[in-house]
Design a protein around this motif. Structure first.
Motif, PDB file in Angstrom:
ATOM      1  N   GLN A 177       0.889  -1.248  -0.002  1.00 26.87           N
ATOM      2  CA  GLN A 177       0.087   0.231   0.038  1.00 26.87           C
ATOM      3  C   GLN A 177       0.752   1.273  -0.083  1.00 26.87           C
ATOM      4  N   ARG A 195      -0.275 -14.034  -7.502  1.00 27.38           N
ATOM      5  CA  ARG A 195      -1.343 -12.938  -6.843  1.00 27.38           C
ATOM      6  C   ARG A 195      -0.588 -11.768  -6.482  1.00 27.38           C
ATOM      7  N   ILE A 196       0.608 -11.864  -6.484  1.00 27.70           N
ATOM      8  CA  ILE A 196       1.341 -10.511  -5.984  1.00 27.70           C
ATOM      9  C   ILE A 196       2.570 -10.045  -6.807  1.00 27.70           C
ATOM     10  N   ASP A 198       4.522  -8.130  -9.639  1.00 28.66           N
ATOM     11  CA  ASP A 198       4.312  -7.232 -10.721  1.00 28.66           C
ATOM     12  C   ASP A 198       5.427  -7.630 -11.729  1.00 28.66           C
TER      13      ASP A 198
ATOM     14  N   TYR C  14      -6.510  -7.713 -16.285  1.00 29.29           N
ATOM     15  CA  TYR C  14      -6.722  -6.177 -16.392  1.00 29.29           C
ATOM     16  C   TYR C  14      -7.986  -5.959 -17.297  1.00 29.29           C
ATOM     17  N   ARG C  40      -3.358   0.500  -5.558  1.00 31.06           N
ATOM     18  CA  ARG C  40      -2.741  -0.397  -4.591  1.00 31.06           C
ATOM     19  C   ARG C  40      -3.752  -1.139  -3.516  1.00 31.06           C
ATOM     20  N   ALA C  43      -5.848  -3.330  -5.964  1.00 30.39           N
ATOM     21  CA  ALA C  43      -4.823  -4.822  -5.700  1.00 30.39           C
ATOM     22  C   ALA C  43      -4.828  -5.470  -4.678  1.00 30.39           C
ATOM     23  N   SER C  49      -1.840  -8.496  -8.336  1.00 36.90           N
ATOM     24  CA  SER C  49      -0.500  -7.248  -8.441  1.00 36.90           C
ATOM     25  C   SER C  49      -0.957  -5.953  -8.726  1.00 36.90           C
ATOM     26  N   VAL C  50      -0.162  -5.141  -8.252  1.00 35.17           N
ATOM     27  CA  VAL C  50      -0.328  -3.991  -8.429  1.00 35.17           C
ATOM     28  C   VAL C  50      -0.234  -3.364  -9.948  1.00 35.17           C
ATOM     29  N   ILE C  51       0.570  -4.036 -10.720  1.00 38.94           N
ATOM     30  CA  ILE C  51       0.634  -3.615 -11.914  1.00 38.94           C
ATOM     31  C   ILE C  51      -0.386  -4.005 -12.939  1.00 38.94           C
ATOM     32  N   LYS C  54      -3.055  -1.263 -12.125  1.00 42.89           N
ATOM     33  CA  LYS C  54      -2.222   0.012 -12.881  1.00 42.89           C
ATOM     34  C   LYS C  54      -2.614  -0.183 -14.310  1.00 42.89           C
ATOM     35  N   ARG C  55      -2.549  -1.227 -15.104  1.00 46.66           N
ATOM     36  CA  ARG C  55      -2.704  -1.234 -16.346  1.00 46.66           C
ATOM     37  C   ARG C  55      -4.154  -1.082 -16.815  1.00 46.66           C
TER      38      ARG C  55
END
Lengths: 285, 204, 125
Positions: A177, A195-196, A198, C14, C40, C43, C49-51, C54-55
């Motif tokens: 976060q 799941r995590i 990037d 996404y 975030r 996610a 995942s954050v990416i 983001k996408r």
């Protein structure tokens, strides 16, 4: 985008193992999963990043600084979780805190206590009574108590049960976060990464194969299945490696669209798992 | 750096009571304070060392914001501090148990300090270079060599040593003291620098 | 904001997020100016995942559904009513084309198809 870790042209040789011209970057603010088989060079890379091991040549830079001049500044901002036990077995977590706390300028006792409570860690039991998962959580509590910006983990989920692994993922999601935080972790349980992660950094035999956004891997790579008569010297060139059986072939390509153009509907094209990519890359070399 | 020295005490906190109890016991049966001082100092210093080595403490310490120079230096500075504290405890105990007796107390203290420094000067670089389990083998070999030497070559080695100690304590010339102290200090600093060099090249 | 993603779907995650947020905007469930959860946060809630989020947000922004203010987050953009209407009409046309194609395949006449459409339209209303 900013890199937190940059390894450039690293050479390092050991007895029977060698890293040659090895370069990787780790992006700030994201989770990078670090994969590769046993002996691929994952632990060596992590040790180079932590300055536990010195390269023969090349440069290691963390937060844009090098270890020669800024060792303490760098480590002040790193939290670490290792595969092996690094605690004094006969001491309690409270004692470990007494030893570790004065090492950091920005140690936060309240944060430490909060995570100890959250992770349900006993302060007054000796470290040797801690399970592997508890030790991992203790390392994390320490990392978070000094507000580490970069968290480096070497096989944090190895030997943990699925529930524990899921819990770790929740913790990591919570940590991310904060957009200034970066997590770099090695694993060979690739399903942890779905799941995590990037980015995925893949090493094989001391060589950096790729670092890519996770979704790009799924867009570029594909598992292709078809009958053996489709393969000839030319079409085989399209694949990283091919597994042939009596019933047909299964292969990995790094250019999904091209393969679809060539073979059209004659083959089945599927989303590869990271394990597929690891397996076929190893086979192809 | 002070933190690292404190760490060596924390990891031995459970045995400190044992150390003090046995010191008192030995003093009661009139074991020489010099012998006790050297023995306990070296044991204390080396127990801390091997505790670090046995676990993966070196990985921990070198992942914390410390330089390798600091990790090694804390051992050498800690050694001086621990020896001083142990000397203090022994003579305090000796005073309460056996009363004031010695006239040349400071010479004894100097001798303990010197002997510990010389011993540590040899043990630490070897322990950094090899594992201390090899040190044990080296020690066993040395003790064997020692036994062979005294039984075959110099049967009166003990007497010679005793004489050396007596002579040292009886030395009158300040110049001799100066030379002895200087030699010890140079040896200690040399060993310190050597250990840093060895430790900086280590891989964990 | 409710978003359901499927891990076994062939559609990338996404795109699933993109499509669902877009739908919420077009149906008016998300109103202009309303804040979206941070990338975030989303996610974490979706356990992805954050990416990936983001996408999805980047695609939404590119197509004018949302806008971002640095340090504040992402918000629903003003939707051009005229354009939205046109876009929706186009979607209806596409769906009708499919129906017509299916009708032709089984030799259904235009009259029969119209009858069916009238019936369905009035019934639904």
């Amino acid at each position: 985008m900013e890199n937190v870790i940059e390894l450039q042209h690293i050479h390092k040789s050991f007895k029977g193992f060698e890293i040659k011209d090895f370069s990787i970057n780790v992006k700030k603010g994201f989770v990078t999963g670090f994969i590769g088989g046993n002996g691929a060079g994952k632990s060596t890379t992590i040790k180079l990043i932590m300055n536990l091991l010195k390269q023969d040549s090349g440069t290691v830079s963390v937060f844009g600084m090098d270890y020669k001049k800024h060792e303490k500044d760098i480590k002040e901002r790193i939290g670490f979780v290792y595969d092996e036990n690094i605690f004094y077995e006969n001491l309690t977590l409270k004692d470990m805190k007494r030893i570790i706390k004065p090492a950091y300028k920005n140690w936060d006792d309240t944060a430490f206590q909060r995570y100890v409570n959250e992770f349900e860690l006993p302060l007054n039991k000796s470290m040797k009574t801690f399970s592997k998962g508890m030790k991992m959580k203790a390392s994390l509590a320490i990392a978070l108590a000094h507000h580490a910006e970069l968290i480096i983990m070497d096989e944090p989920t190895a030997g943990l049960d699925p529930i524990f692994r899921r819990e770790l993922l929740n913790i990591l999601h919570e940590l991310m976060q904060n957009e200034d935080r970066t997590i770099f972790f090695s694993t060979h349980i690739t399903t942890d990464l779905d799941r995590i992660a990037d980015y995925i950094t893949f090493v094989h035999n001391g060589e950096h194969i790729f670092t890519k956004e996770f979704y790009k891997i799924e867009e570029e790579y594909a598992i292709v299945k078809g009958t053996l008569d489709l393969l000839d010297r030319e079409t085989e060139q399209e694949f990283i490696s091919i597994r042939k059986t009596n019933t047909g072939f299964e292969a990995l390509t790094a250019d999904k669209n091209r393969v679809i153009n060539i073979f059209g509907d004659t083959v089945i094209v599927e989303k590869p798992t990271l394990e597929d990519i690891m397996y076929y890359t190893k086979k192809g070399r | 750096m002070v933190n690292l020295i404190l760490k060596d005490i924390i990891i031995q906190k459970n045995t400190i009571i044992f150390y003090i109890a046995t010191i008192i016991l030995y003093l009661l049966v009139d074991v020489s304070p010099i012998f006790l001082g050297v023995l306990y100092s070296v044991v204390f210093i080396m127990t801390a060392f091997s505790t670090d080595e046995k676990g993966n403490a070196n990985i921990l310490l070198n992942s914390l914001p410390y330089t390798r120079k600091e990790v090694v230096s804390s051992k050498y500075m800690g050694a001086l501090l621990f020896t001083s504290v142990i000397i203090f405890i022994i003579y305090l105990g000796d005073f309460f148990l056996n009363g004031m007796g010695e006239v040349f107390l400071w010479r004894e203290i100097l001798l303990i300090m010197g002997l510990v420094m010389v011993t540590i000067s040899f043990i630490l670089p070897i322990s950094y270079k090899f594992k201390s389990k090899h040190l044990l083998m080296i020690l066993v070999a040395l003790v064997g060599l020692y036994l062979v030497t005294i039984t075959i070559l110099i049967p009166n080695l003990h007497d010679i040593l005793r004489e050396f100690v007596q002579n040292f304590l009886a030395l009158q010339e300040t110049q001799m003291y100066f030379v002895a102290i200087l030699t010890t200090v140079i040896l200690y600093i040399g060993s310190w620098l050597l250990s840093i060099r060895i430790y900086e090249r280590k891989a964990f | 904001m409710q978003i359901i993603i499927s891990n076994s779907s062939k559609e990338p995650i996404y795109e699933q997020i993109y499509a669902q947020i877009k739908k919420l905007i077009l149906t008016g469930e998300l109103q202009e100016g309303q804040a979206l959860p941070s990338m975030r946060q989303l996610a974490k809630d979706l356990e992805i995942s954050v990416i990936t989020t983001k996408r999805a947000y980047e695609e939404l922004e590119k197509n004018g559904f949302i806008y971002s203010i640095v340090g504040k987050g992402s918000f629903i953009a003003e939707q051009n009513k005229e354009m939205m209407r046109e876009r929706k009409i186009k979607v209806i046309e596409e769906n009708l084309l499919i129906a017509i194609q299916n009708a032709k395949e089984m030799n259904l006449s235009l009259a029969e198809l119209k009858e069916m459409l009238t019936l369905l339209y009035t019934e639904d209303a």
